[in-house]
Design a protein around this motif. Structure first.
Motif, PDB file in Angstrom:
ATOM      1  N   GLU A  55      34.098  51.611  29.716  1.00  0.00           N
ATOM      2  CA  GLU A  55      33.785  50.605  28.147  1.00  0.00           C
ATOM      3  C   GLU A  55      35.139  49.177  27.969  1.00  0.00           C
ATOM      4  OE1 GLU A  55      31.078  51.134  26.737  1.00  0.00           O
ATOM      5  OE2 GLU A  55      30.941  52.692  27.267  1.00  0.00           O
ATOM      6  N   GLU A  56      35.887  48.863  29.375  1.00  0.00           N
ATOM      7  CA  GLU A  56      36.903  47.965  29.121  1.00  0.00           C
ATOM      8  C   GLU A  56      35.876  46.840  30.460  1.00  0.00           C
ATOM      9  OE1 GLU A  56      40.317  48.970  30.589  1.00  0.00           O
ATOM     10  OE2 GLU A  56      41.512  47.371  29.698  1.00  0.00           O
ATOM     11  N   PHE A  57      36.446  45.401  29.989  1.00  0.00           N
ATOM     12  CA  PHE A  57      35.585  45.154  30.949  1.00  0.00           C
ATOM     13  C   PHE A  57      36.314  44.469  31.917  1.00  0.00           C
ATOM     14  CE2 PHE A  57      33.544  43.718  26.819  1.00  0.00           C
ATOM     15  CZ  PHE A  57      31.934  43.784  27.286  1.00  0.00           C
ATOM     16  N   PHE A  58      35.566  44.356  33.642  1.00  0.00           N
ATOM     17  CA  PHE A  58      36.026  43.627  34.748  1.00  0.00           C
ATOM     18  C   PHE A  58      37.238  41.824  34.060  1.00  0.00           C
ATOM     19  CE2 PHE A  58      33.643  44.706  38.733  1.00  0.00           C
ATOM     20  CZ  PHE A  58      33.865  46.251  38.435  1.00  0.00           C
ATOM     21  N   MET A  59      38.387  42.454  34.129  1.00  0.00           N
ATOM     22  CA  MET A  59      39.688  41.962  34.060  1.00  0.00           C
ATOM     23  C   MET A  59      40.669  40.915  35.362  1.00  0.00           C
ATOM     24  SD  MET A  59      41.589  43.992  31.860  1.00  0.00           S
ATOM     25  CE  MET A  59      42.165  45.125  32.155  1.00  0.00           C
ATOM     26  N   THR A  60      41.017  40.161  35.718  1.00  0.00           N
ATOM     27  CA  THR A  60      41.816  40.006  36.468  1.00  0.00           C
ATOM     28  C   THR A  60      43.261  40.625  36.212  1.00  0.00           C
ATOM     29  OG1 THR A  60      43.410  37.797  35.320  1.00  0.00           O
ATOM     30  CG2 THR A  60      41.267  37.976  37.023  1.00  0.00           C
ATOM     31  N   ARG A  61      43.836  40.646  37.129  1.00  0.00           N
ATOM     32  CA  ARG A  61      45.647  41.276  37.091  1.00  0.00           C
ATOM     33  C   ARG A  61      46.071  40.537  36.011  1.00  0.00           C
ATOM     34  NH1 ARG A  61      48.703  44.200  40.510  1.00  0.00           N
ATOM     35  NH2 ARG A  61      47.103  43.832  42.328  1.00  0.00           N
TER      36      ARG A  61
END
Ligand code: G6P
Ligand code: FE2
Length: 187
Positions: free
Chosen positions: A81-87
């Motif tokens: 359920e966690e949105f894509f994100m940058t490092r």
């Protein structure tokens, strides 16, 4: 006096495409982000070489006082359920800041200082974000299209990924169609 009119570099506002000078590009896939998303099993099942974000930047010579200009294109998607994100990172030169400007899509900019205080800013076309020094930063795509943001930062800033070994103190998840922010318990 030189009266020549120089053709400047160009940024396409709607797509974030850069042109007019040599570019450097870097792609980051899910495989490059172990330990970044909370659901490790889901991450493993998706991993492969699925692209999460691309950074395109002008190949500015790295000289004292110069600035880099680049655009991050963060794909829509989720791990569990966690949105894509940058490092996300601190700058190696901690005092150095950065400016982000939202170009397309919708998302959040997660900021976290060295005392782990966090702040979330909404990113949308035209949003302006002044990231102070001593502040880690991460983009999160909460929408259904690519989130693109322009970034300008000092060439000398560098990246420090290791200082965030406990990760960020907030996670942003999709809760049945709503964006929900969760505090992370590091105990
Ligand atoms: O370095 P990451 O946390 O993966 O973020 C990706 C990139 O985002 C922005 O464009 C920053 O200004 C870059 O310096 C950074 O490398
Ligand atoms: Fe940065």
């Amino acid at each position: 006096m030189d009266s020549t009119i120089i053709q400047p570099l160009h940024l396409a506002w709607c797509s974030g495409a850069l042109s007019g000078a040599p570019l450097l590009t870097k792609s980051t896939t899910l495989q490059d982000l172990p330990g970044v998303f909370a659901d490790h099993t889901c991450w493993q099942s998706l991993a492969g070489s699925k692209p999460v974000y691309h950074v395109e930047m002008f190949a500015t010579p790295d000289r004292p006082g110069e600035l880099y200009t680049g655009v991050t294109h963060l794909m829509p998607g989720k791990v569990g359920e966690e949105f894509f994100m940058t490092r996300g990172h601190f700058h190696a030169r901690r005092e150095q800041g950065e400016v982000y400007i939202g170009l397309r899509g919708e998302g959040l900019l997660l900021l976290q200082d060295e005392q782990n205080s966090t702040r979330l800013e909404r990113v949308y076309p035209g949003s302006v974000h002044t990231i102070p020094g001593f502040t880690a930063h991460r983009l999160i795509n909460t929408g259904n299209e690519i989130l693109s943001a322009l970034a300008v930062w000092p060439c000398s800033a560098g990246h420090d990924y290791s200082a965030l070994k406990n990760g960020f103190a907030l996670r942003v998840v999709d809760d049945a169609g709503s964006v929900r922010v969760m505090e992370v318990n590091h105990d």
